[in-house]
Motif scaffolding. Sequence first.
Motif, PDB file in Angstrom:
ATOM      1  N   LEU A 146     -49.861  14.044  24.370  1.00  0.00           N
ATOM      2  CA  LEU A 146     -49.245  15.362  24.504  1.00  0.00           C
ATOM      3  C   LEU A 146     -48.488  15.762  23.242  1.00  0.00           C
ATOM      4  O   LEU A 146     -48.492  16.939  22.850  1.00  0.00           O
ATOM      5  CB  LEU A 146     -48.320  15.377  25.718  1.00  0.00           C
ATOM      6  CG  LEU A 146     -49.027  15.356  27.076  1.00  0.00           C
ATOM      7  CD1 LEU A 146     -48.030  15.113  28.198  1.00  0.00           C
ATOM      8  CD2 LEU A 146     -49.793  16.653  27.327  1.00  0.00           C
ATOM      9  N   LYS A 149     -50.436  17.517  20.700  1.00  0.00           N
ATOM     10  CA  LYS A 149     -50.856  18.868  21.078  1.00  0.00           C
ATOM     11  C   LYS A 149     -49.711  19.877  21.039  1.00  0.00           C
ATOM     12  O   LYS A 149     -49.826  20.975  21.570  1.00  0.00           O
ATOM     13  CB  LYS A 149     -51.484  18.819  22.472  1.00  0.00           C
ATOM     14  CG  LYS A 149     -52.775  17.999  22.500  1.00  0.00           C
ATOM     15  CD  LYS A 149     -53.223  17.652  23.896  1.00  0.00           C
ATOM     16  CE  LYS A 149     -54.539  16.869  23.857  1.00  0.00           C
ATOM     17  NZ  LYS A 149     -54.939  16.348  25.171  1.00  0.00           N
ATOM     18  N   GLN A 370     -54.862  12.637  30.783  1.00  0.00           N
ATOM     19  CA  GLN A 370     -54.606  13.420  29.570  1.00  0.00           C
ATOM     20  C   GLN A 370     -55.276  14.788  29.647  1.00  0.00           C
ATOM     21  O   GLN A 370     -54.691  15.806  29.251  1.00  0.00           O
ATOM     22  CB  GLN A 370     -55.107  12.636  28.350  1.00  0.00           C
ATOM     23  CG  GLN A 370     -54.287  11.397  28.045  1.00  0.00           C
ATOM     24  CD  GLN A 370     -55.042  10.350  27.231  1.00  0.00           C
ATOM     25  OE1 GLN A 370     -56.268  10.401  27.101  1.00  0.00           O
ATOM     26  NE2 GLN A 370     -54.318   9.375  26.701  1.00  0.00           N
ATOM     27  N   THR A 374     -52.971  18.181  30.000  1.00  0.00           N
ATOM     28  CA  THR A 374     -53.083  19.187  28.941  1.00  0.00           C
ATOM     29  C   THR A 374     -53.342  20.567  29.535  1.00  0.00           C
ATOM     30  O   THR A 374     -52.689  21.552  29.163  1.00  0.00           O
ATOM     31  CB  THR A 374     -54.205  18.814  27.964  1.00  0.00           C
ATOM     32  OG1 THR A 374     -53.916  17.542  27.367  1.00  0.00           O
ATOM     33  CG2 THR A 374     -54.350  19.852  26.864  1.00  0.00           C
ATOM     34  N   ASP A 378     -50.344  23.278  29.261  1.00  0.00           N
ATOM     35  CA  ASP A 378     -50.706  24.423  28.408  1.00  0.00           C
ATOM     36  C   ASP A 378     -50.630  25.724  29.202  1.00  0.00           C
ATOM     37  O   ASP A 378     -50.197  26.763  28.685  1.00  0.00           O
ATOM     38  CB  ASP A 378     -52.108  24.241  27.835  1.00  0.00           C
ATOM     39  CG  ASP A 378     -52.153  23.306  26.640  1.00  0.00           C
ATOM     40  OD1 ASP A 378     -51.096  22.751  26.262  1.00  0.00           O
ATOM     41  OD2 ASP A 378     -53.253  23.117  26.077  1.00  0.00           O
TER      42      ASP A 378
END
Length: 438
Positions: A146, A149, A370, A374, A378
């Motif tokens: 994370l 990102k 993951q 995400t 997001d």
Amino acid sequence: MKPAALLLAMTLLFPTSAPAEENRVDRIRPDAPELAAYGPFGIGVRTIKMSHADQADVLNAPAGSDVPRYDRPLTVEVWYPAKVEQPGGTYRVFLRDGKTEVSIAGRAVRDAEPAKGASGERYPLIIVSHGYPGNRYLLTPLAENLASKGYIVASIDHTDSTYNDRAAFGSTLVNRPIDQQFVLSEMARLSDAQDGFLSGLVNTDQAGLIGYSMGGYGAMISAGAGVTEAATKAEWSAPNGLLAQHQAGTKPHADLFDPRLKAVIAIAPWGMQRGMWDDAGLRELKVPVFFMAGSADDVSDYGKGIRPLFEGAKPIERYLLTFENAKHNAAAPMPAPVESWAFNQDLGFAPFEHYADPVWDTVRMNNITQHFATAWFDLKLKGDTGKTRYLDLVEDAASGVYAIDKDGTVKPEHSYWRGFKNRTAEGLRLEHRLPDER
């Protein structure tokens, strides 16, 4: 076989110390779903010592007497987007026995220079809360991923609840949500300060929380769910009624809620199977939750604990990702270090059991976690509505139809889980409920 020969054989099979590269936590399998891939940022990591002043000393609270107060210490590992020329570093971590230290390898670089956000933009915060016992490194694969990102990830060593600092269960019950909310506020203070590596980096107004097992228990309370009166008086509860501060309908519980918390992932959350929540407590939920669990979880109890919690969380939007036939170690723990494979005399079992699942490969589960983490964060923390397509799926992955031509043309009948390669979305189920839906 003679004892000396047996010991030699065990040493060869299960080394007491392995190179960190054998214990990698950053592997992405070739069959990993699309969003499991690491992001564009380098990763830095630092350790922060925090102190929460004037907290109830649960461990030293004599029955029927005033509860003493103390400054509660917390160690927090912080992963962040960083300027990195050569990724890679190692961590020293305790195994489940609380005595054996081993090395694991990942992509983060210790004390790397932070990468400032574009145009001064701050990165959303994600807090990570481990199980009982556990430690701040248990979910390292997800934390590093994370951070790559564009998230700041703060993982807590919960005092009285780690492998090498395990104490009475009552402390964990009382302190989990308090620790989570304190770290959120402390990260805001450090980001607003004029000095320090976190200065200007963290957007705590868009905060997420990942809790595993007892961390999931705390996350449910942090999300607004008040506990039952019966739980505050149970024989396994905290002494002197200290758990009552989290009881549904009380002012202390209402005051604990922090509106900066916008999204939660609760992995195998403990408590519903022990009567921790009822309909009244769940009606106080305020934050959307993405649940993850194994259908054979016999610790938090999938049938009597996790599913009823998901179904009863009616005020909020929620998802439930189920790993068919997985047990309590689904989705969260890092791969079992090589050193954990050997039988441990103190524990009475190989620490391997604490990390691994008898059916699912851990790296496979980490990659799936993951991917969905995400998409979830997001969407909820960055407002990326394009990630909705990774969550709007047929409920049972096995019923999805893969219908994409070799040239990439998607046929009308295609309903396979987005982001998963053909024949890889197996053994999974994703359920979605909007507020007030059963």
